[in-house]
Design a protein around this motif. Structure first.
Motif, PDB file in Angstrom:
ATOM      1  N   ASP A   3       0.808  -1.211   0.000  1.00  0.00           N
ATOM      2  CA  ASP A   3       0.000   0.000   0.000  1.00  0.00           C
ATOM      3  C   ASP A   3       0.842   1.262   0.000  1.00  0.00           C
ATOM      4  O   ASP A   3       0.414   2.307  -0.489  1.00  0.00           O
ATOM      5  CB  ASP A   3      -0.933   0.004   1.219  1.00  0.00           C
ATOM      6  N   SER A   4       2.043   1.213   0.557  1.00  0.00           N
ATOM      7  CA  SER A   4       2.869   2.412   0.640  1.00  0.00           C
ATOM      8  C   SER A   4       3.333   2.888  -0.735  1.00  0.00           C
ATOM      9  O   SER A   4       3.706   4.053  -0.886  1.00  0.00           O
ATOM     10  CB  SER A   4       4.079   2.166   1.551  1.00  0.00           C
ATOM     11  N   PHE A   5       3.301   2.007  -1.724  1.00  0.00           N
ATOM     12  CA  PHE A   5       3.677   2.401  -3.084  1.00  0.00           C
ATOM     13  C   PHE A   5       2.466   2.504  -4.012  1.00  0.00           C
ATOM     14  O   PHE A   5       2.617   2.786  -5.189  1.00  0.00           O
ATOM     15  CB  PHE A   5       4.676   1.400  -3.671  1.00  0.00           C
ATOM     16  N   ALA A   6       1.268   2.258  -3.481  1.00  0.00           N
ATOM     17  CA  ALA A   6       0.083   2.191  -4.334  1.00  0.00           C
ATOM     18  C   ALA A   6      -0.194   3.518  -5.036  1.00  0.00           C
ATOM     19  O   ALA A   6      -0.520   3.546  -6.229  1.00  0.00           O
ATOM     20  CB  ALA A   6      -1.128   1.763  -3.502  1.00  0.00           C
ATOM     21  N   ASP A   7      -0.075   4.637  -4.315  1.00  0.00           N
ATOM     22  CA  ASP A   7      -0.405   5.931  -4.915  1.00  0.00           C
ATOM     23  C   ASP A   7       0.561   6.274  -6.044  1.00  0.00           C
ATOM     24  O   ASP A   7       0.136   6.662  -7.140  1.00  0.00           O
ATOM     25  CB  ASP A   7      -0.381   7.037  -3.856  1.00  0.00           C
ATOM     26  N   ALA A   8       1.861   6.123  -5.793  1.00  0.00           N
ATOM     27  CA  ALA A   8       2.849   6.441  -6.824  1.00  0.00           C
ATOM     28  C   ALA A   8       2.668   5.549  -8.042  1.00  0.00           C
ATOM     29  O   ALA A   8       2.683   6.020  -9.185  1.00  0.00           O
ATOM     30  CB  ALA A   8       4.265   6.296  -6.260  1.00  0.00           C
ATOM     31  N   THR A   9       2.473   4.256  -7.809  1.00  0.00           N
ATOM     32  CA  THR A   9       2.316   3.331  -8.932  1.00  0.00           C
ATOM     33  C   THR A   9       1.050   3.632  -9.715  1.00  0.00           C
ATOM     34  O   THR A   9       1.045   3.612 -10.955  1.00  0.00           O
ATOM     35  CB  THR A   9       2.299   1.873  -8.420  1.00  0.00           C
ATOM     36  N   SER A  10      -0.034   3.939  -9.023  1.00  0.00           N
ATOM     37  CA  SER A  10      -1.287   4.267  -9.692  1.00  0.00           C
ATOM     38  C   SER A  10      -1.152   5.522 -10.545  1.00  0.00           C
ATOM     39  O   SER A  10      -1.656   5.584 -11.670  1.00  0.00           O
ATOM     40  CB  SER A  10      -2.405   4.457  -8.660  1.00  0.00           C
ATOM     41  N   ARG A  11      -0.463   6.528 -10.033  1.00  0.00           N
ATOM     42  CA  ARG A  11      -0.279   7.764 -10.795  1.00  0.00           C
ATOM     43  C   ARG A  11       0.543   7.498 -12.065  1.00  0.00           C
ATOM     44  O   ARG A  11       0.254   8.048 -13.130  1.00  0.00           O
ATOM     45  CB  ARG A  11       0.403   8.827  -9.938  1.00  0.00           C
ATOM     46  N   LEU A  12       1.559   6.679 -11.950  1.00  0.00           N
ATOM     47  CA  LEU A  12       2.366   6.355 -13.124  1.00  0.00           C
ATOM     48  C   LEU A  12       1.569   5.511 -14.110  1.00  0.00           C
ATOM     49  O   LEU A  12       1.710   5.667 -15.333  1.00  0.00           O
ATOM     50  CB  LEU A  12       3.651   5.638 -12.715  1.00  0.00           C
TER      51      LEU A  12
END
Length: 463
Positions: A3-12
């Motif tokens: 979950d800690s990388f979910a936002d960055a990955t989703s934006r990319l």
């Protein structure tokens, strides 16, 4: 997904024009520390997310070719950040490579502001020397100190060189080139109906087995894209002008997995060879300035006339709109122009520019371009459409500004903090950063070891 990388990955993922549901359905596992590289920006999230979307896109193409379920993908943040520092971490064993930077490249204090001079290419250094009448770091500093930064930047650029004044973010966005690219995404994809696309050889273990990629890229961003494609099976052929002098310290990293040939695109015989290569290509990746191929007679219309089904991917520094769309640029210069170096200085209480700890705009753009190419190959296979892809470092900078940095205060990692693997090159043995990201059942393999430019014939290896 962690979950800690979910936002960055989703934006990319969204930057590729993909839907959330498309990503949610993937078998993606992210591991590792949320912050690895200390910076005023979320460089760790950018790096991990960029590696994740490219690796997932490759796995999806493999699944489409096999008409099967997508294999699981795993990405580690520490390994991803090491890859973003790969040119620095590369370690020769028993031989030496030239320094990464020319002796006079770097940041200088002008009469009214900071300016960065980029002199890694001989012709760019010569332009600086002509403008300043100086030939070493001491005399360059003395000459720069008495000049206004923007006037010097203009003079160097007009002389054929590369330079960038340090701006804060507000001033950059208020400028003509900044306003023109304020909303520029890192990647844009425009699809067209695909007719006559070649069919790559039957799929093997790797996603891009049999896919032919014509590589017209240099320095870091473009070569990162094509190295990824080569690592997962693509037949990558890099073309340079005869005698082209690339930054030599980068070649042990950027030529890995590729064959390299020389063609003079101003000579009719070599143009005929180039057009035959185009006709047999699945993908063309170019890192030349926006007007370069057009001046050679190879605009998009001419390229698609030669090969209607070919995917065309290009990247540049300052975007595809505005007065700087054809400007020479590099990662370190874009960081100065767009506010990153100034924000780094503010965050750390420094008076001089503080750039990102790695060339993150270059590396992230390369990974995102590779992701877009992989998705375009999937769409060509499943929907009979091809694509025109454009990426830019300034668009990736905009994306980085949209990410919330973690609060961790970290020490600067040392080379011993990262795992290197043994490799061979034409220059000798070495240790390098392994490709981050894993696709279950599809181990990375580079068919060519790194070596000098122009050492192969200009033919497809899969012919």
């Amino acid at each position: 997904m962690n979950d800690s990388f979910a936002d960055a990955t989703s934006r990319l993922w969204h930057a590729l024009g993909a839907e959330d549901a498309d990503l949610a359905a993937t078998q993606l596992t992210t591991t590792g520390p949320r912050a690895v590289l200390p910076a005023a920006f979320d460089v760790t999230g950018l790096g991990t997310g960029a590696v994740a979307v490219a690796t997932v896109a490759a796995a999806q193409f493999l699944a489409a070719r096999r008409e099967s379920r997508q294999p699981a993908v795993s990405v580690d943040s520490r390994e991803s950040c090491a890859a973003f520092a790969s040119e620095r971490l590369f370690t020769p064993v028993g031989w030496n490579r030239p320094p990464l930077w020319d002796p006079i490249a770097g940041n200088y204090r002008a009469a009214d502001a900071w300016i960065r001079l980029h002199t890694n290419y001989a012709n760019h250094r010569a332009a600086v020397e002509r403008v300043l009448g100086a030939h070493d770091r001491k005399t360059v500093q003395a000459a720069v100190a008495g000049l206004r930064a923007e006037e010097l930047e203009t003079a160097i650029v007009e002389a054929g060189g590369c330079a960038a004044v340090m701006h804060n973010r507000v001033r950059w966005l208020a400028s003509a080139p900044g306003a023109a690219t304020a909303d520029a995404p890192p990647v844009t994809v425009v699809e067209r109906r695909s007719s006559g696309a070649r069919t790559p050889d039957a799929v093997g273990k790797l996603p891009f087995d049999g896919v032919r990629v014509l590589d017209l890229t240099r320095v870091i961003a473009g070569p990162v894209c094509t190295k990824f494609l080569a690592g997962y099976g693509a037949d990558v052929l890099r073309i340079d002008p005869p005698g082209f002098d690339e930054v030599p310290s980068l070649l042990p990293e950027t030529t890995l997995g590729k064959r390299t040939a020389a063609l003079d695109l101003t000579a009719s015989s070599d143009r005929a060879i180039f057009e035959a290569l185009l006709a047999g290509a699945d993908v063309l990746v170019s890192g030349l300035r926006g007007d370069a191929l057009k001046r050679l007679g190879y605009d998009d219309e001419a390229l698609t006339a030669v090969n209607p089904g070919m995917i065309i991917a290009s990247l540049d520094a300052y975007g595809w709109d505005g007065p700087w769309r054809n400007r020479r640029g590099f990662d370190s210069l874009v960081q100065m122009s767009c506010g990153i170096a100034d924000d780094g200085a503010t965050a750390t209480g420094q008076v001089e520019p503080v750039p990102l700890p790695v060339q993150a705009l270059d590396h992230a753009t390369g990974w995102l371009l590779a992701a877009a190419v992989a998705r375009a190959l999937t769409r060509r296979l499943t929907h009979s459409v091809s694509a025109r892809i454009q990426g830019s470092l300034i668009g990736t900078a905009n994306l980085l500004y949209s990410l919330t940095p973690p609060n961790d205060h970290l020490p600067v990692p040392t080379p011993n903090d990262f795992t290197l693997t043994a490799t061979t090159t034409d220059w000798g043995p070495a240790r390098r950063v392994p490709l981050p990201g894993r696709i279950d059942g599809a181990p990375v393999h580079w068919s060519q070891q790194a070596g000098p430019l122009g050492r192969h014939p200009a033919v497809w290896g899969t012919a």
